[in-house]
Design a protein around this motif. Structure first.
Motif, PDB file in Angstrom:
ATOM      1  N   MET A 150      -9.864 -55.207 -21.674  1.00  0.00           N
ATOM      2  CA  MET A 150     -10.546 -54.007 -22.172  1.00  0.00           C
ATOM      3  C   MET A 150      -9.570 -52.834 -22.293  1.00  0.00           C
ATOM      4  N   MET A 151      -8.654 -52.748 -21.339  1.00  0.00           N
ATOM      5  CA  MET A 151      -7.648 -51.669 -21.374  1.00  0.00           C
ATOM      6  C   MET A 151      -6.803 -51.789 -22.646  1.00  0.00           C
ATOM      7  N   GLU A 152      -6.473 -53.034 -22.979  1.00  0.00           N
ATOM      8  CA  GLU A 152      -5.679 -53.275 -24.184  1.00  0.00           C
ATOM      9  C   GLU A 152      -6.452 -52.782 -25.416  1.00  0.00           C
ATOM     10  N   ALA A 153      -7.730 -53.155 -25.479  1.00  0.00           N
ATOM     11  CA  ALA A 153      -8.570 -52.720 -26.606  1.00  0.00           C
ATOM     12  C   ALA A 153      -8.695 -51.202 -26.617  1.00  0.00           C
ATOM     13  N   TYR A 154      -8.827 -50.615 -25.429  1.00  0.00           N
ATOM     14  CA  TYR A 154      -8.952 -49.155 -25.317  1.00  0.00           C
ATOM     15  C   TYR A 154      -7.718 -48.459 -25.906  1.00  0.00           C
ATOM     16  N   GLY A 155      -6.537 -49.059 -25.656  1.00  0.00           N
ATOM     17  CA  GLY A 155      -5.295 -48.506 -26.210  1.00  0.00           C
ATOM     18  C   GLY A 155      -5.349 -48.433 -27.729  1.00  0.00           C
ATOM     19  N   GLU A 156      -6.095 -49.348 -28.351  1.00  0.00           N
ATOM     20  CA  GLU A 156      -6.202 -49.395 -29.819  1.00  0.00           C
ATOM     21  C   GLU A 156      -7.288 -48.466 -30.351  1.00  0.00           C
ATOM     22  N   VAL A 157      -8.483 -48.548 -29.716  1.00  0.00           N
ATOM     23  CA  VAL A 157      -9.644 -47.860 -30.313  1.00  0.00           C
ATOM     24  C   VAL A 157     -10.104 -46.631 -29.536  1.00  0.00           C
ATOM     25  N   GLY A 158      -9.675 -46.490 -28.265  1.00  0.00           N
ATOM     26  CA  GLY A 158     -10.080 -45.343 -27.440  1.00  0.00           C
ATOM     27  C   GLY A 158     -11.581 -45.311 -27.196  1.00  0.00           C
ATOM     28  N   GLY A 159     -12.103 -44.163 -26.811  1.00  0.00           N
ATOM     29  CA  GLY A 159     -13.545 -43.966 -26.645  1.00  0.00           C
ATOM     30  C   GLY A 159     -14.146 -44.769 -25.512  1.00  0.00           C
ATOM     31  N   ASN A 160     -15.344 -45.331 -25.776  1.00  0.00           N
ATOM     32  CA  ASN A 160     -16.115 -46.062 -24.766  1.00  0.00           C
ATOM     33  C   ASN A 160     -16.146 -47.547 -25.121  1.00  0.00           C
ATOM     34  N   LEU A 161     -16.098 -48.381 -24.095  1.00  0.00           N
ATOM     35  CA  LEU A 161     -16.152 -49.832 -24.342  1.00  0.00           C
ATOM     36  C   LEU A 161     -17.021 -50.522 -23.295  1.00  0.00           C
ATOM     37  N   VAL A 162     -17.689 -51.599 -23.703  1.00  0.00           N
ATOM     38  CA  VAL A 162     -18.374 -52.468 -22.736  1.00  0.00           C
ATOM     39  C   VAL A 162     -17.979 -53.913 -23.030  1.00  0.00           C
ATOM     40  N   ALA A 163     -17.832 -54.710 -21.964  1.00  0.00           N
ATOM     41  CA  ALA A 163     -17.586 -56.146 -22.166  1.00  0.00           C
ATOM     42  C   ALA A 163     -18.926 -56.819 -22.438  1.00  0.00           C
ATOM     43  N   VAL A 164     -18.918 -57.778 -23.374  1.00  0.00           N
ATOM     44  CA  VAL A 164     -20.167 -58.475 -23.722  1.00  0.00           C
ATOM     45  C   VAL A 164     -19.935 -59.979 -23.783  1.00  0.00           C
ATOM     46  N   SER A 165     -21.039 -60.692 -23.641  1.00  0.00           N
ATOM     47  CA  SER A 165     -20.984 -62.149 -23.711  1.00  0.00           C
ATOM     48  C   SER A 165     -22.392 -62.649 -24.077  1.00  0.00           C
ATOM     49  N   PRO A 166     -22.492 -63.774 -24.811  1.00  0.00           N
ATOM     50  CA  PRO A 166     -23.829 -64.220 -25.224  1.00  0.00           C
ATOM     51  C   PRO A 166     -24.640 -64.802 -24.061  1.00  0.00           C
ATOM     52  N   VAL A 167     -25.953 -64.608 -24.108  1.00  0.00           N
ATOM     53  CA  VAL A 167     -26.873 -65.269 -23.163  1.00  0.00           C
ATOM     54  C   VAL A 167     -27.917 -66.026 -23.986  1.00  0.00           C
ATOM     55  N   PRO A 168     -28.557 -67.054 -23.394  1.00  0.00           N
ATOM     56  CA  PRO A 168     -29.649 -67.725 -24.123  1.00  0.00           C
ATOM     57  C   PRO A 168     -30.729 -66.705 -24.508  1.00  0.00           C
ATOM     58  N   GLU A 169     -31.300 -66.896 -25.704  1.00  0.00           N
ATOM     59  CA  GLU A 169     -32.264 -65.917 -26.248  1.00  0.00           C
ATOM     60  C   GLU A 169     -33.425 -65.641 -25.288  1.00  0.00           C
ATOM     61  N   ASP A 170     -33.839 -66.667 -24.520  1.00  0.00           N
ATOM     62  CA  ASP A 170     -35.000 -66.465 -23.639  1.00  0.00           C
ATOM     63  C   ASP A 170     -34.635 -65.714 -22.345  1.00  0.00           C
ATOM     64  N   GLN A 171     -33.368 -65.263 -22.249  1.00  0.00           N
ATOM     65  CA  GLN A 171     -32.992 -64.504 -21.046  1.00  0.00           C
ATOM     66  C   GLN A 171     -32.619 -63.054 -21.342  1.00  0.00           C
ATOM     67  N   THR A 172     -32.732 -62.664 -22.619  1.00  0.00           N
ATOM     68  CA  THR A 172     -32.260 -61.315 -22.988  1.00  0.00           C
ATOM     69  C   THR A 172     -33.034 -60.219 -22.241  1.00  0.00           C
ATOM     70  N   GLN A 173     -34.276 -60.503 -21.849  1.00  0.00           N
ATOM     71  CA  GLN A 173     -35.077 -59.447 -21.194  1.00  0.00           C
ATOM     72  C   GLN A 173     -34.558 -59.075 -19.811  1.00  0.00           C
ATOM     73  N   ASN A 174     -33.574 -59.832 -19.316  1.00  0.00           N
ATOM     74  CA  ASN A 174     -33.019 -59.533 -17.979  1.00  0.00           C
ATOM     75  C   ASN A 174     -31.776 -58.655 -18.030  1.00  0.00           C
ATOM     76  N   TYR A 175     -31.306 -58.304 -19.230  1.00  0.00           N
ATOM     77  CA  TYR A 175     -29.986 -57.664 -19.336  1.00  0.00           C
ATOM     78  C   TYR A 175     -30.001 -56.433 -20.247  1.00  0.00           C
ATOM     79  N   GLY A 176     -28.872 -55.700 -20.195  1.00  0.00           N
ATOM     80  CA  GLY A 176     -28.591 -54.696 -21.213  1.00  0.00           C
ATOM     81  C   GLY A 176     -28.033 -55.442 -22.417  1.00  0.00           C
ATOM     82  N   ILE A 177     -28.620 -55.223 -23.588  1.00  0.00           N
ATOM     83  CA  ILE A 177     -28.246 -55.983 -24.791  1.00  0.00           C
ATOM     84  C   ILE A 177     -27.667 -55.017 -25.825  1.00  0.00           C
ATOM     85  N   VAL A 178     -26.582 -55.460 -26.506  1.00  0.00           N
ATOM     86  CA  VAL A 178     -26.016 -54.616 -27.565  1.00  0.00           C
ATOM     87  C   VAL A 178     -26.088 -55.340 -28.906  1.00  0.00           C
ATOM     88  N   ASP A 179     -26.208 -54.549 -29.960  1.00  0.00           N
ATOM     89  CA  ASP A 179     -26.080 -55.099 -31.309  1.00  0.00           C
ATOM     90  C   ASP A 179     -24.783 -54.529 -31.879  1.00  0.00           C
TER      91      ASP A 179
END
Ligand code: UTP
Length: 299
Positions: A150-179
């Motif tokens: 993430m630090m490497e990416a921050y060096g390129e784009v700056g600002g705010n970043l979050v790490a993301v990873s896919p979850v099964p569709e029937d579990q999305t209600q348990n997490y913070g989800i990004v589009d």
């Protein structure tokens, strides 16, 4: 000429949650101190922050969490005893892991009002600089530590970043989800985000894995953030407001390693298996024992 984004020196670790999913283990022992192999979960996460170049470690603690502060302090009597007994290897481990004097800060969240509130409690210690935020119960297992990528990416784009990873569709209600603009890209602009969307309403299946780089403006937003999902002050709700500002780039960084949610029993047990199997001098024996055990059960 574009200027490089401000350096990330500080990391915040919110450790004030109640850990109700782990009762009775967490009645007197913080869940962050439960061990994965021979290190408390919080130590694994602090190691990840160190590997990414973090210089100052800010812990937001609560009731019954004093032992976390003790863990990051020196233990004179123990070190002396190890020295007297010639236990040099053990002594080296203890000393290498100790943060330098003045590298840690501890503040209290008096009531567990939610992750957003816990982060807001760190505002005076972090001050007006961008910072990393690591949820200590989420272990990110990967050859390249998640925050370092993430630090490497921050060096390129700056600002705010979050790490993301896919979850099964029937579990999305348990997490913070990004589009995001491009779900396949390693780094992508975020379009929107939502905390624990109702079943069938998630804008994607990409969940926020518990690693963030945030600009200090988040603290002003958190100051006025009301309760959201679960009646808790949610960080995702505040980040959504930050995302709405024209001066605040917001990107996702895809994490492709293994994730272990050590706040849940199955995640914690699987972390012990995975980290144990990967540990030199332990992995082979553990593999043999597990195989023997499974054979016995199925035989
Ligand atoms: P969780 O919701 O997973 O932690 O919060 P929890 O509340 O301790 O666990 P359960 O659900 O009761 O079992 C994610 C992270 O945010 C911190 C927690 O300590 C954990 O590291 N947190 C959460 C706070 O510091 N304060 C809060 O008010 C809530």
């Amino acid at each position: 000429m574009t200027t490089a984004p401000a350096k990330i020196r500080k990391a915040v670790f919110p450790v004030a949650g109640l850990g109700t999913r782990f009762l009775p283990a967490t009645k007197a022992c913080p869940k962050e101190m439960l061990t994965v192999v021979d290190r408390p979960v919080i130590q694994h996460v602090v190691d990840e922050a160190k590997a990414a170049g973090i210089e100052h470690f800010v812990f937001v603690t609560g009731r019954n969490k004093g032992v976390i502060e003790d863990h990051f302090d020196s233990q004179f009597e123990l070190e002396r005893t190890l020295e007297d007994r010639g236990k040099t290897a053990e002594l080296t481990v203890l000393r290498e892991e100790l943060p330098a004097a003045g590298q840690t800060s501890f503040t209290r969240q008096q009531a567990a009002l939610g992750l957003g509130h816990a982060v807001w409690c760190a505002r005076d210690i972090v001050g007006s600089e961008p910072f990393a935020l690591l949820l200590p119960d989420m272990l990110h297992y990967s050859s390249r530590p998640c925050l370092a990528s993430m630090m490497e990416a921050y060096g390129e784009v700056g600002g705010n970043l979050v790490a993301v990873s896919p979850v099964p569709e029937d579990q999305t209600q348990n997490y913070g989800i990004v589009d995001v603009e491009d779900a396949k890209a390693g780094v992508s602009e975020i379009k929107t985000m939502v905390e624990k969307p109702k079943p069938g309403t998630a804008p994607s299946n990409l969940h926020i894995t518990g690693r963030y780089i945030l600009q200090p403006e988040i603290f002003d937003i958190l100051e006025t953030q009301g309760p959201g999902a679960g009646n808790e002050i949610q960080l995702t709700d505040a980040m959504l407001r930050l995302l709405g500002r024209a001066d605040q780039p917001f990107h996702s960084v895809r994490f492709d390693g293994e994730l272990y949610d050590c706040g849940s029993k199955i995640g914690f047990l699987m972390a012990n298996v995975a980290y144990g199997l990967a540990r030199e001098g332990l992995g082979d024996e553990l593999r043999e024992e597990i195989t023997k055990h499974l054979d016995k059960k199925s035989g």
